[in-house]
Design a protein around this motif. Structure first.
Motif, short mmCIF file in Angstrom:
data_model
loop_
_atom_site.label_atom_id
_atom_site.label_comp_id
_atom_site.label_asym_id
_atom_site.label_seq_id
_atom_site.Cartn_x
_atom_site.Cartn_y
_atom_site.Cartn_z
N GLY A 100 12.32 14.67 -2.67
CA GLY A 100 11.91 14.25 -1.24
C GLY A 100 10.28 14.49 -1.20
N GLY A 101 10.17 14.38 0.04
CA GLY A 101 8.41 14.68 0.54
C GLY A 101 8.28 13.58 1.48
N PRO A 102 6.88 13.48 1.73
CA PRO A 102 6.21 12.53 2.71
C PRO A 102 6.31 11.09 2.13
N PHE A 129 0.70 -1.30 -0.16
CA PHE A 129 0.05 0.07 -0.10
C PHE A 129 0.91 1.36 0.05
N ILE A 130 0.62 2.10 -0.89
CA ILE A 130 1.48 3.29 -1.06
C ILE A 130 0.64 4.42 -0.63
N LEU A 131 0.74 4.76 0.70
CA LEU A 131 -0.17 6.18 1.27
C LEU A 131 0.45 7.13 1.11
N LYS A 132 1.88 7.43 1.10
CA LYS A 132 2.30 8.62 0.67
C LYS A 132 3.85 8.36 0.01
N GLY A 133 4.06 9.11 -0.99
CA GLY A 133 5.32 8.77 -1.81
C GLY A 133 5.13 8.19 -2.82
N ASP A 134 6.10 7.20 -3.24
CA ASP A 134 5.70 6.07 -4.40
C ASP A 134 6.77 5.10 -4.26
N ILE A 135 6.47 4.17 -5.04
CA ILE A 135 7.39 2.88 -5.29
C ILE A 135 7.81 2.87 -6.79
N MET A 136 8.89 2.52 -7.35
CA MET A 136 9.23 1.94 -8.44
C MET A 136 9.73 0.56 -8.33
#
Length: 286
Positions: A116-118, A70-77
């Motif tokens: 960057g970021g949450p 689950f990606i709640l904030k940010g991202d995944i590659m």
């Protein structure tokens, strides 16, 4: 309808990975797994500055189970040796069937590392029944807008449906283990009720907020373990809350795990290591 009894409430343990804030809800000293739910890591919430190194999950193998991220904030590659590849952003999910084995990496996008970021991400592992342990690997990445939703209680409750049937809404992913899985967003005062057959095990984890579950107060970072008695689950949000809810019939099969492999026997674990070393799970190329 009889109320489902709560067996025990387990607090997720702090288990940081380098500078990545991580809480592990499964397994802990108190609870090993809730068949067929094996593992949950809750990463974040935290904020990354510009020019960061992102998530640390470089290439590694898996066999014998499935993952839901689950990606709640940010991202995944995501990238894997089965050909799966995507960048999933806030609100999306990734479902990977490791099956017979693959190598994959889960890292932050170049954009996230630059700006960057949450970040807040949860990864849940499901066991595969013995008959499906060696199925062909598969990967599905869905962005937020690709998940069907079910709205309840006058809009104060939103169910994000991932697998299984939730009322008249069918999840887009077909679980090989017959797992129904969703995430539930509740506004303060919102109420969610479900009837889950007593023979099915329940996975219930509070990500954010505070709720009453069948009359018992549960706060964030807690996993609720239920008895296999009764059916009704009633959730009342004491403040804005976000929970993961799944259920499945237990497999009642031996579980032998070692690192990235989950099988039924020690011999199968040794075979997994050998197959990985022989390149039978693919070979990583950048």
């Amino acid at each position: 309808m009889a109320t489902r009894k709560i067996k025990k409430v387990h607090k997720a343990v702090s288990a940081p990975i380098g500078n990545l804030v991580t809480y592990r809800a499964l397994p802990t000293r108190e609870v090993e797994y809730i068949d067929p739910f094996l593992f949950l890591n809750h990463h974040g919430p935290q904020t990354y500055g510009p020019n960061n190194s992102g998530l640390p999950f470089g290439p590694h193998p898996h066999r014998g189970f499935e993952t839901l991220t689950f990606i709640l904030k940010g991202d995944i590659m995501h990238q894997d040796t089965g050909g799966g590849q995507s960048v999933i952003e806030k609100g999306g999910v990734q479902w990977m069937t490791a099956g017979s084995g693959l190598i994959h990496a889960e890292v932050s996008s170049d954009k996230f590392k630059r700006e960057g970021g949450p970040l807040e991400i949860l990864q849940l592992w499901f066991n595969l029944p013995a008959r499906h342990k060696m199925v062909k690997p598969n990967y599905i990445g869905l962005q937020q807008g690709e998940l069907p939703t079910k709205t309840e209680d006058g809009g104060r409750v939103i169910v994000n449906v991932i697998s299984g049937k939730w009322g008249d809404v069918e999840g887009p992913i077909a679980s090989l283990g017959g797992i129904a899985m969703g995430s539930i967003e509740l506004k303060q005062g919102g109420t969610f009720t479900a009837a889950i057959p007593a023979e099915r095990n329940i996975f219930f984890y509070v990500v954010r907020g505070q709720v009453n579950v069948n009359g018992q107060h549960i706060s964030k970072l807690h996993l609720v373990e239920f008895e296999q008695e009764g059916e009704e689950i009633k959730v009342e949000a004491l403040e804005d809350a976000y929970i993961l809810l799944g259920h499945a019939r237990p497999f009642n099969e031996p579980v032998v795990s070692h690192g990235p492999f989950v099988m039924n026997t020690e011999q199968e674990i040794q075979e997994a290591f050998q197959d990985y070393q022989l390149g039978k799970m693919g070979r990583w190329t950048e």
